[in-house]
Write an enzyme that holds these catalytic residues in place. Structure first.
Site, short mmCIF file in Angstrom:
data_model
loop_
_atom_site.label_atom_id
_atom_site.label_comp_id
_atom_site.label_asym_id
_atom_site.label_seq_id
_atom_site.Cartn_x
_atom_site.Cartn_y
_atom_site.Cartn_z
N SER A 133 0.81 -1.22 0.00
CA SER A 133 0.00 0.00 0.00
C SER A 133 0.84 1.27 0.00
CB SER A 133 -0.87 -0.02 1.27
OG SER A 133 -1.43 1.24 1.50
N GLU A 135 0.23 3.61 1.78
CA GLU A 135 0.32 4.02 3.19
C GLU A 135 1.72 3.76 3.75
OE1 GLU A 135 -1.90 5.47 5.73
OE2 GLU A 135 -2.51 6.23 3.79
N TYR A 157 -1.49 0.38 10.67
CA TYR A 157 -1.78 -0.27 9.38
C TYR A 157 -0.56 -0.16 8.46
CZ TYR A 157 -3.62 -0.86 4.64
OH TYR A 157 -3.81 -1.25 3.34
P1 NAP Z 1 -11.49 -4.37 2.02
O1 NAP Z 1 -12.63 -4.03 1.13
O2 NAP Z 1 -11.44 -3.83 3.39
O3 NAP Z 1 -11.43 -5.97 2.10
C1 NAP Z 1 -10.64 -6.64 3.05
C2 NAP Z 1 -10.90 -8.13 2.94
O4 NAP Z 1 -10.12 -8.81 3.93
C3 NAP Z 1 -12.37 -8.54 3.19
O5 NAP Z 1 -12.70 -9.60 2.34
C4 NAP Z 1 -12.32 -9.01 4.63
O6 NAP Z 1 -13.34 -9.94 4.96
C5 NAP Z 1 -10.96 -9.71 4.64
N1 NAP Z 1 -10.46 -9.92 5.99
C6 NAP Z 1 -10.31 -9.02 6.99
N2 NAP Z 1 -9.84 -9.62 8.10
C7 NAP Z 1 -9.71 -10.93 7.80
C8 NAP Z 1 -9.30 -12.07 8.54
N3 NAP Z 1 -8.93 -11.98 9.81
N4 NAP Z 1 -9.29 -13.27 7.92
C9 NAP Z 1 -9.69 -13.39 6.63
N5 NAP Z 1 -10.08 -12.35 5.87
C10 NAP Z 1 -10.10 -11.13 6.45
O7 NAP Z 1 -10.10 -3.99 1.32
P2 NAP Z 1 -9.80 -3.65 -0.21
O8 NAP Z 1 -9.99 -2.18 -0.41
O9 NAP Z 1 -10.47 -4.61 -1.09
O10 NAP Z 1 -8.22 -3.88 -0.25
C11 NAP Z 1 -7.67 -5.15 -0.56
C12 NAP Z 1 -6.25 -5.23 -0.02
O11 NAP Z 1 -5.45 -4.22 -0.60
C13 NAP Z 1 -6.11 -5.04 1.49
O12 NAP Z 1 -5.04 -5.83 1.93
C14 NAP Z 1 -5.77 -3.57 1.63
O13 NAP Z 1 -5.07 -3.36 2.84
C15 NAP Z 1 -4.90 -3.39 0.41
N6 NAP Z 1 -4.86 -2.05 -0.19
C16 NAP Z 1 -6.03 -1.40 -0.46
C17 NAP Z 1 -5.98 -0.17 -1.08
C18 NAP Z 1 -7.24 0.58 -1.46
O14 NAP Z 1 -7.15 1.77 -1.72
N7 NAP Z 1 -8.38 -0.08 -1.53
C19 NAP Z 1 -4.74 0.38 -1.46
C20 NAP Z 1 -3.59 -0.33 -1.18
C21 NAP Z 1 -3.65 -1.56 -0.56
P3 NAP Z 1 -14.80 -9.46 5.50
O15 NAP Z 1 -15.58 -9.12 4.25
O16 NAP Z 1 -15.29 -10.65 6.20
O17 NAP Z 1 -14.57 -8.26 6.36
O1 F7E Z 2 -8.98 8.26 4.09
C1 F7E Z 2 -9.37 11.71 5.33
C2 F7E Z 2 -8.43 10.81 6.11
O2 F7E Z 2 -9.97 6.17 5.00
C3 F7E Z 2 -8.46 9.13 3.12
C4 F7E Z 2 -7.24 2.23 2.61
O3 F7E Z 2 -7.83 1.54 1.54
O4 F7E Z 2 -6.05 3.70 1.13
C5 F7E Z 2 -6.99 3.67 2.20
O5 F7E Z 2 -6.50 4.38 3.32
C6 F7E Z 2 -8.20 10.50 3.72
C7 F7E Z 2 -7.41 10.46 5.04
O6 F7E Z 2 -8.28 6.08 3.08
C8 F7E Z 2 -12.67 11.38 6.76
O7 F7E Z 2 -7.92 11.49 7.24
C9 F7E Z 2 -11.36 13.01 6.21
O8 F7E Z 2 -6.43 11.45 4.99
O9 F7E Z 2 -10.54 6.91 2.64
P1 F7E Z 2 -9.55 6.81 3.73
P2 F7E Z 2 -6.76 5.94 3.54
O10 F7E Z 2 -6.57 6.22 4.97
O11 F7E Z 2 -5.95 6.73 2.57
C10 F7E Z 2 -4.76 3.12 1.43
C11 F7E Z 2 -3.91 3.21 0.20
C12 F7E Z 2 -4.88 1.76 2.01
O12 F7E Z 2 -3.98 0.93 1.81
C13 F7E Z 2 -5.94 1.53 3.01
O13 F7E Z 2 -6.22 0.14 3.14
O14 F7E Z 2 -9.46 11.08 4.06
N1 F7E Z 2 -10.71 11.83 5.90
N2 F7E Z 2 -12.55 12.75 6.75
C14 F7E Z 2 -11.51 10.81 6.23
N3 F7E Z 2 -11.36 9.48 6.10
C15 F7E Z 2 -12.37 8.67 6.50
N4 F7E Z 2 -12.23 7.34 6.36
N5 F7E Z 2 -13.52 9.20 7.06
C16 F7E Z 2 -13.73 10.54 7.20
O15 F7E Z 2 -14.77 10.96 7.70
#
Ligand code: NAP
Ligand code: F7E
Length: 343
Positions: A133, A135, A157
């Site tokens: 990520s 992050e 995270y």
């Molecule tokens: P998401 O919608 O939060 O999905 C997370 C998945 O992990 C869900 O299927 C969840 O199951 C499963 N999970 C959570 N805890 C678990 C456990 N203890 N055992 C088995 N499964 C578990 O995340 P996403 O946005 O699709 O992201 C996919 C991956 O990419 C994650 O690893 C995330 O950290 C990473 N990532 C995401 C982003 C982004 O912007 N979306 C960017 C960079 C990296 P449940 O449905 O049961 O909760």
């Molecule tokens: O926040 C600001 C918050 O929770 C984005 C995950 O998929 O992407 C995701 O992480 C920004 C942050 O995503 C609210 O402070 C303001 O600066 O949508 P987010 P994230 O933290 O960037 C990365 C790449 C991952 O890997 C992660 O799994 O938005 N913000 N107000 C808020 N964020 C949330 N959630 N809620 C608010 O009310």
């Protein structure tokens, strides 16, 4: 024989799009799902239920990433050709509340999977994708961020993802495992979880438009993110595992926008004045914030030939249109029954 893929996190945003893609490509897809007291397979139900689309090629197995023996057993039984490790406690704000759990599921589980690969004797046969990520860049050391930018995570995270990243590299170097990290920047879609900021905005704005909600409470509006489209990004995961050599790649749009920009774009699309509806709530602030992310995907383009098509404005439009449909259904249901029901 079709190729066999195992996806952890198949019920999540990315897992559902990836399952769709792999089934389209003729894969036999296996996914690990958690047992829950309510249904948690909404995002993949359409794949599971429609035999004309995918038939028996999607298989779901109960399991948890915290349960190492279950993971090992599944790998022995399934012997997949490709493993996509997408499962995680993926919410950054939540990781401050549950740092130990996040470290376990998002970080340590990677060891469980990688060790299970070795134990099942699959090291030379399987290809492994790790969902890394942006992050990990946290307090960014270079702008834009590339594969060379040093990590400085700003949340439990982010720290867990750095651990998982380096383990993936280590198993590649130590055991010659075909293991790759996709360093994906934020990617969104109509399937995005509703507590992530983009979906929270499009969901609230469209409900406000339909008279179902009065206010939207947000935290830091100044944070900047490089937002891409999840449906496109899952193709990168697959492409990375089709390369002869495993490697690590940044996947991003090379554009950055603030949370405020996202709010304005969404409310403008709906002809609403955002300042009337959006209020600040400090509960959504994080103890330490990631202020600015912007990724340079040049390596991905050069070595794999992939680049994103959907950029910021189109992404906001896709999400707003999809959520407006849901809000309309919710509105119609309320008119007909007098009952509030979320769609
Ligand atoms: P998401 O919608 O939060 O999905 C997370 C998945 O992990 C869900 O299927 C969840 O199951 C499963 N999970 C959570 N805890 C678990 C456990 N203890 N055992 C088995 N499964 C578990 O995340 P996403 O946005 O699709 O992201 C996919 C991956 O990419 C994650 O690893 C995330 O950290 C990473 N990532 C995401 C982003 C982004 O912007 N979306 C960017 C960079 C990296 P449940 O449905 O049961 O909760
Ligand atoms: O926040 C600001 C918050 O929770 C984005 C995950 O998929 O992407 C995701 O992480 C920004 C942050 O995503 C609210 O402070 C303001 O600066 O949508 P987010 P994230 O933290 O960037 C990365 C790449 C991952 O890997 C992660 O799994 O938005 N913000 N107000 C808020 N964020 C949330 N959630 N809620 C608010 O009310």
């Amino acid at each position: 024989m079709p190729k066999k893929a195992l996806i952890t996190g198949i019920t999540g945003q990315d897992g559902s799009y990836l399952a769709e893609l792999l089934l389209e490509k003729g894969y036999e897809v296996h996914g690990i799902i958690r047992r829950a007291s309510t249904f948690n397979t909404d995002r993949i139900d359409h794949l599971y239920r429609d035999p004309h689309v995918n038939g028996s090629k999607l298989h779901l197995h109960y399991g948890d990433l915290a349960d190492g023996s279950r993971i090992t057993k599944l790998l022995y039984e399934l012997k997949p050709d490709e493993i996509y490790n997408l499962g995680a406690q993926s919410h950054v704000r939540v990781s401050f509340d549950s740092p130990e759990y996040t470290g376990d599921v998002t970080g340590l589980s990677t060891v469980r999977l990688l060790e299970a690969i070795r134990e099942a004797g699959l090291t030379q046969d399987v290809r492994y994708y790790q969902a890394s990520s942006s992050e990990m860049f946290g307090k960014v050391q270079h702008v834009p961020q590339t594969e060379e930018t040093p990590f400085w995570p700003r949340s439990p995270y982010g720290c867990a993802k750095v651990f998982a990243f380096w383990l993936t590299v280590n198993y590649r170097e130590a055991y010659n495992l075909h293991a790759s990290n996709g360093i994906l920047f934020n990617h969104e879609s109509p399937r995005r979880g509703e507590t992530f900021v983009t979906r929270k905005i499009t969901r609230a704005a469209t409900r406000i438009k339909m008279g179902l909600q009065d206010k939207l409470y947000l935290g830091n509006l100044d944070a900047q993110r490089d937002w891409g489209y999840a449906k496109e990004y899952v193709e990168v995961m697959w492409l990375m595992l089709q390369q002869d050599k495993p490697d690590d790649y940044v996947c991003a749009t090379n554009e950055t926008h603030s949370v405020r920009d996202f709010v304005i774009e969404t409310f403008n699309l709906l002809d609403l004045d955002w300042e009337k509806y959006v209020d600040y709530d400090k509960r959504y602030e994080r103890p330490s914030e990631v202020d600015l992310l912007i990724g340079d995907p040049a390596k991905l383009k050069k070595q794999i030939g992939w680049e994103p098509k959907v950029k910021f404005k189109e992404l906001v439009k896709i999400m707003t249109e999809a959520d407006l449909e849901l809000a309309k259904q919710e509105h119609a249901y309320k008119e007909a029954t007098g009952v509030n029901k979320s769609f």
